[in-house]
Design a protein around this motif. Structure first.
Motif, mmCIF file in Angstrom:
data_model
loop_
_atom_site.group_PDB
_atom_site.id
_atom_site.type_symbol
_atom_site.label_atom_id
_atom_site.label_comp_id
_atom_site.label_asym_id
_atom_site.label_seq_id
_atom_site.Cartn_x
_atom_site.Cartn_y
_atom_site.Cartn_z
ATOM 1 N N CYS A 185 33.518 -21.633 -76.872
ATOM 2 C CA CYS A 185 32.319 -21.072 -75.818
ATOM 3 C C CYS A 185 32.851 -19.663 -75.298
ATOM 4 C CB CYS A 185 31.836 -22.092 -74.863
ATOM 5 S SG CYS A 185 31.486 -23.626 -75.270
ATOM 6 N N GLU A 186 31.695 -18.672 -75.420
ATOM 7 C CA GLU A 186 32.187 -17.449 -74.982
ATOM 8 C C GLU A 186 32.615 -17.517 -73.320
ATOM 9 O OE1 GLU A 186 28.589 -16.724 -77.715
ATOM 10 O OE2 GLU A 186 29.528 -18.447 -76.804
ATOM 11 N N SER A 222 30.760 -13.040 -70.575
ATOM 12 C CA SER A 222 29.878 -12.599 -71.343
ATOM 13 C C SER A 222 28.326 -13.238 -70.854
ATOM 14 C CB SER A 222 30.007 -13.231 -72.680
ATOM 15 O OG SER A 222 30.127 -14.583 -72.908
ATOM 16 N N HIS A 238 33.912 -22.876 -68.049
ATOM 17 C CA HIS A 238 32.656 -22.601 -68.711
ATOM 18 C C HIS A 238 31.516 -23.172 -68.076
ATOM 19 C CE1 HIS A 238 29.399 -22.190 -71.578
ATOM 20 N NE2 HIS A 238 29.910 -21.110 -72.042
ATOM 21 N N ILE A 291 34.441 -16.623 -83.822
ATOM 22 C CA ILE A 291 34.408 -17.042 -82.447
ATOM 23 C C ILE A 291 34.168 -18.574 -82.551
ATOM 24 C CG2 ILE A 291 33.475 -16.954 -80.080
ATOM 25 C CD1 ILE A 291 32.386 -14.199 -80.792
ATOM 26 N N ARG A 302 21.899 -15.036 -80.758
ATOM 27 C CA ARG A 302 23.128 -15.650 -80.834
ATOM 28 C C ARG A 302 22.862 -17.010 -81.492
ATOM 29 N NH1 ARG A 302 25.228 -20.100 -78.104
ATOM 30 N NH2 ARG A 302 27.478 -20.476 -77.787
#
Length: 965
Positions: free
Chosen positions: A949-950, A954, A474, A946, A313
């Motif tokens: 922030c995921e 995830s 997050h 995207i 990533r």
């Protein structure tokens, strides 16, 4: 040697890299005897200044700071309750010290080279996530210039969306609620008029929209401070296919129902009150969030998630970031910058406080507002906002009486013409402040105020406005709440990024020079940082003195009559300069003049800005030497002589050459009734030696974040003032808060003086260098470039040069032959430079397959040599591929950059050694900078956008996978 004169001029030796001995060695390499000989060979004699600049002599750093303290003391720092988009705030010390005042953050360049920008990219992704969460909208960008221009960009985006997806609107209308901030109205007028949009102002509650309306904008809470339910209006707008923008406040949204849940299509505003000083109006990071359907049309930069060559990533800027450079006159926005440093500060503020901390700040502010409302009601005053967050609107008999008594207590309120007063609180407000405000009104009412220290902890908001959705869930917003955690997190991001405190950044046309500490120190002084842009003039005399002096200095340097400091980016300066030309032509009854000639080599923002002003772009050719094709330009000027408005020209050229024909070109445009706009991107090659006014231009913009030492800050802040000839002075940008007798155009930025707090930096730059120093800086910028050119041209083809074989302050290295001979492209060289510890020069602009190098005057000979050695080392690596001693596919260039993890991996199967990959030259062993990710896969990121922030899930899945392994 006179030691006392030397003390006065000491800053020049701090700012300019080479000393006398190095200068002699560099001139020997070039084959010249003196800098004066170099300048004569480089700049045409016909445009050289005949005498020095009429600027003050240099002062020492010590003397400058002492004098500035006296000027600062002329400012009066009152307690401000003015609001209207600007609020006092508390910058956490850990953020002040380790971000705002840290060259590891403020000297970074825009993260176009993602592999050495992962830290600031992560921070900007955090910013996007913060904005998305708080606004309740799925897509956010990495900031815009200010709230007013963000609103204008939103309007333009909706206008283009409607035209793109429906039949062309013949008489497009845009509704503007009367209760939005006055400065936003001003900028909306500026932006709407050239593109033919009719703004309809009114009360949203009685407005009736039809199919001619493509959009509307409302303030939430509104300019009075009232919190109003906009749901029914939004529904009615949607029923006629109009979209709705809410200009809003991030702190308020910790308590209020977010725009996305109200049905809004776009949310804009300023993140200033998240830890960024007011600074007399800027710079502050605007935010822009919208629905998923607009994700390919958002103006500005978007940070997206991708993967690197190892499948890990990583982050990078999304494709549309440089839309104007790809689409040019077809671009929908000229925005190519952001307020990255300020966005990073705001994101860090949210991380440090977390969701609960932000909510606590908002709740305290709201409860104190309630306390004041109760106290003033008991004193007999009427508070007109039924529901509010932090702002009250009080009816009084005479605002002048209140103003007099308030100012005696060093308090500023917001005074309206209808005898009402706005009182806006912020996180710095205390219960002591509440009592002081109440006492002012008690004195006005001639009543006794009984101090009551009890404060209700019950929030007074209606059900429709109470936020029930969670935000900032997050982990990044829920981990770093102690100073140790925060300090280490910030440092961990800083370590991933290359900045000027690592090595030189030789980006052509971007002028990454020294940002001296003495220039930056005063930005944090409260006499400057705590001033509200709408404070009374009597309280800002010191600031206005500095602004006036800086305007005069810049006018002198450019050879023009006047300067406006309002534009807060280079592209904004382009736009403002063209608006001034348009207003001037229209004042002469020449409304029909709408053609702008733009050389094909121009920056992409040039044609984009021209179209935004309502002009038609006609492209002119360049010849094989990179110069403007004079005959083609003359032909097109004659062809369009009846409707020629202007020429946009960069000088020296985008190719780094002082074109000999510049006067002939300008005379041609003037002959046919046009004006000449000179792009100031390359002003670092002009100051003190020539000037746009001396050359014959009518208007230019300056990039203060280039030539005049304001830091790039990872992609902003920037300042793009415009300087104009005498006949254009009456048309400079005005502002709703500044009344003048001239026919100014409407505002181009939210604050009267744009990014005022960082004007101090350029002011210091000129004061510290003085008339002699600023010229010397230009001379050394030209010397450094020609020295590097002389060292590299033995190994690389250098594109374009003046008639005497010299370059201006930058030059272009041609890498195109290596694509055929070795399969190596310019990008491979750019990535390999990271292994050598350097940021790549400007890649593939203005010529594809090249690197444009600009060393600036701040780099000493040793650093210039290190970069040249790196480029020569890369040349030999390419030769090894050509000679088949290195593999054409598996080589150090194709696999660059090499991360520390890749180098230390047990699995090493390359045909070259780890040492060659990681330590190509001896100096890199002593001071190695490691890219934090391998080469980024841009295509993957564009296909799978995207930009927040995921989700936590995830991360849970990743942890589970690791645990399983």
């Amino acid at each position: 040697m006179n030691l006392f004169d030397n003390q006065q001029n000491e800053f020049a030796t701090r700012h300019i890299g080479p000393d006398e001995h190095e200068t002699k060695e560099m001139l020997d390499t070039i084959g010249l005897q003196s800098i004066d000989e170099l300048i004569k060979k480089t700049i045409p004699g016909s445009i050289r200044l005949k005498k020095g600049l009429a600027l003050p002599a240099a002062v020492s750093e010590f003397e400058y700071l002492n004098e500035l303290k006296k000027t600062a003391a002329k400012n009066k720092v009152f307690k401000n309750y003015i609001g209207q988009g600007y609020y006092d705030t508390i910058t956490p010390s850990v953020i002040l010290r380790t971000v705002f005042e840290n060259p590891g953050w403020y000297t970074q360049y825009t993260p176009y080279q993602a592999e050495i920008s992962q830290g600031r990219l992560e921070s900007l992704l955090n910013f996007q996530t913060m904005v998305s969460d708080l606004t309740g909208l799925p897509i956010a960008n990495a900031s815009l210039l200010d709230e007013a221009t963000a609103a204008a960009e939103a309007m333009t985006m909706l206008f283009n969306h409607k035209n793109r997806n429906h039949d062309h609107i013949t008489a497009p209308k845009f509704f503007v609620d009367e209760k939005i901030f006055a400065q936003t109205k001003d900028v909306l007028i500026t932006r709407a008029t050239p593109i033919g949009v009719e703004l309809v102002f009114g009360d949203f509650a009685t407005a009736s929209l039809d199919e001619l309306y493509f959009g509307a904008i409302l303030q939430y809470p509104n300019s009075d401070g009232a919190v109003i339910d906009y749901r029914s209006f939004i529904e009615s707008a949607h029923s006629v296919n109009a979209q709705v923008i809410l200009a809003t406040d991030l702190l308020a949204l910790t308590l209020l129902t977010p725009p996305g849940e109200l049905g809004a299509d776009v949310a804009v505003g300023s993140s200033q009150r998240f830890g960024v000083p007011i600074g007399f109006g800027g710079p502050h990071a605007a935010f822009f969030a919208t629905k998923d359907e607009f994700k390919r049309n958002i103006p500005g930069r978007i940070i997206g998630v991708s993967i690197d060559a190892e499948g890990n990533r990583c982050l990078r800027m999304a494709l549309q970031t440089r839309e104007q450079h790809i689409r040019r006159e077809k671009a929908t926005s000229n925005i190519c910058t952001a307020q990255a440093l300020l966005a990073n500060m705001s994101a860090m503020y949210a991380i440090y406080h977390g969701s609960q901390g932000l909510k606590n700040i908002a709740t305290r502010t709201h409860l104190l507002a309630q306390k004041i409302a109760t106290a003033l009601t008991e004193l007999g005053f009427e508070q007109t906002n039924e529901f509010y967050f932090d702002t009250l609107k009080i009816k009084v008999a005479d605002v002048a009486i209140v103003k007099t008594k308030a100012e005696k207590q060093e308090i500023n309120f917001n005074y309206f013409a209808d005898n009402t007063i706005g009182i806006t609180l912020d996180e710095t407000t205390t219960i002591k402040d509440v009592h002081q405000i109440a006492k002012v009104f008690a004195a006005v009412a001639d009543k006794k105020y009984a101090v009551d220290k009890k404060i209700s902890e019950e929030i007074n908001l209606p059900a429709f406005a109470v936020r029930t959705s969670a935000y900032l869930l997050h982990p990044v917003f829920n981990t770093h709440h102690s100073e140790s955690q925060m300090m280490r997190y910030i440092k961990s991001l800083e370590n991933k990024d290359l900045s000027l405190n690592t090595s030189m950044i030789s980006l052509g046309s971007c002028t990454m020079k020294l940002n001296a500490a003495t220039e930056l120190i005063p930005v944090s002084w409260p006499e400057f940082s705590k001033l509200h842009p709408f404070a009374p003039k009597e309280q800002t005399k010191g600031y206005l003195q500095i602004i006036s002096e800086l305007e005069n200095y810049l006018s002198t340097i450019t050879g023009f009559a006047a300067t406006s400091l309002q534009p807060n980016s280079g592209a904004q300066g382009e736009y403002a300069g063209l608006l001034v030309i348009k207003a001037y032509l229209e004042s002469k009854g020449q409304h029909h003049r709408n053609v702008v000639l733009i050389p094909i080599s121009a920056h992409g923002t040039n044609p984009a800005s021209a179209v935004m002003v309502g002009f038609k772009v006609v492209v002119t050719k360049c010849d094989d030497a990179g110069n403007i094709d004079v005959e083609d330009l003359k032909a097109k000027a004659e062809e369009h002589k009846d409707d020629l408005a202007a020429l946009m020209v960069t000088y020296p050229s985008t190719h780094g050459v002082f074109e000999e024909s510049i006067r002939e070109i300008i005379d041609t445009v003037h002959q046919y009734g046009g004006q000449v706009y000179m792009d100031g991107a390359n002003m670092n090659a002009q100051v003190g030696l020539t000037s746009p006014g001396n050359i014959g231009a009518d208007v230019c913009h300056l990039n203060l974040h280039k030539t005049f030492a304001i830091p790039h800050g990872g992609g902003g802040p920037g300042v793009g003032p415009i300087c104009v000839a005498e006949h254009l002075v009456p048309f400079l940008p005005g502002h709703t808060n500044i009344k003048t007798d001239v026919t100014n155009i409407h505002a181009v930025s939210a604050a009267p003086y744009g990014s005022a707090s960082i004007l101090l930096i350029s002011y210091a730059y000129i004061k510290l260098l003085g008339a002699t120093g600023v010229r010397k800086a230009t001379e050394y910028a030209i010397l450094n470039a020609n020295y590097m050119k002389a060292r590299l041209e033995e190994f690389y083809k250098i594109l374009y040069s003046g008639k005497n074989g010299t370059a201006a302050h930058e030059f272009i290295v041609d890498l195109r032959p290596f694509k055929t001979s070795a399969g190596i492209e310019a990008e491979d060289v750019a990535k390999r430079l990271m292994d050598y510890g350097f940021h790549a020069p400007t890649l593939s602009f203005p010529v594809a397959g090249t690197l444009m190098v600009e060393p600036t005057e701040s780099e000493d000979k040793a650093e210039l040599d290190r970069f040249c050695d790196a480029m020569i080392g890369i040349y030999h690596e390419i030769k090894a591929i050509e000679e088949a001693s290195a593999d054409k596919k598996d080589n150090v260039l194709k696999n660059a950059p090499h991360t520390q993890y890749v180098i230390t991996s047990d699995d090493w199967q390359h045909s070259y050694s780890r040492t060659q990959a990681a330590y190509p030259l001896p100096y890199s062993k002593a001071n190695k900078f490691w890219p934090s990710v391998s080469r980024v896969n841009n295509t993957h990121g564009d296909r799978n956008l995207i930009c927040t922030c995921e989700p936590i899930s995830s991360y849970v899945e990743q942890k589970a996978a690791v645990a399983t392994v």
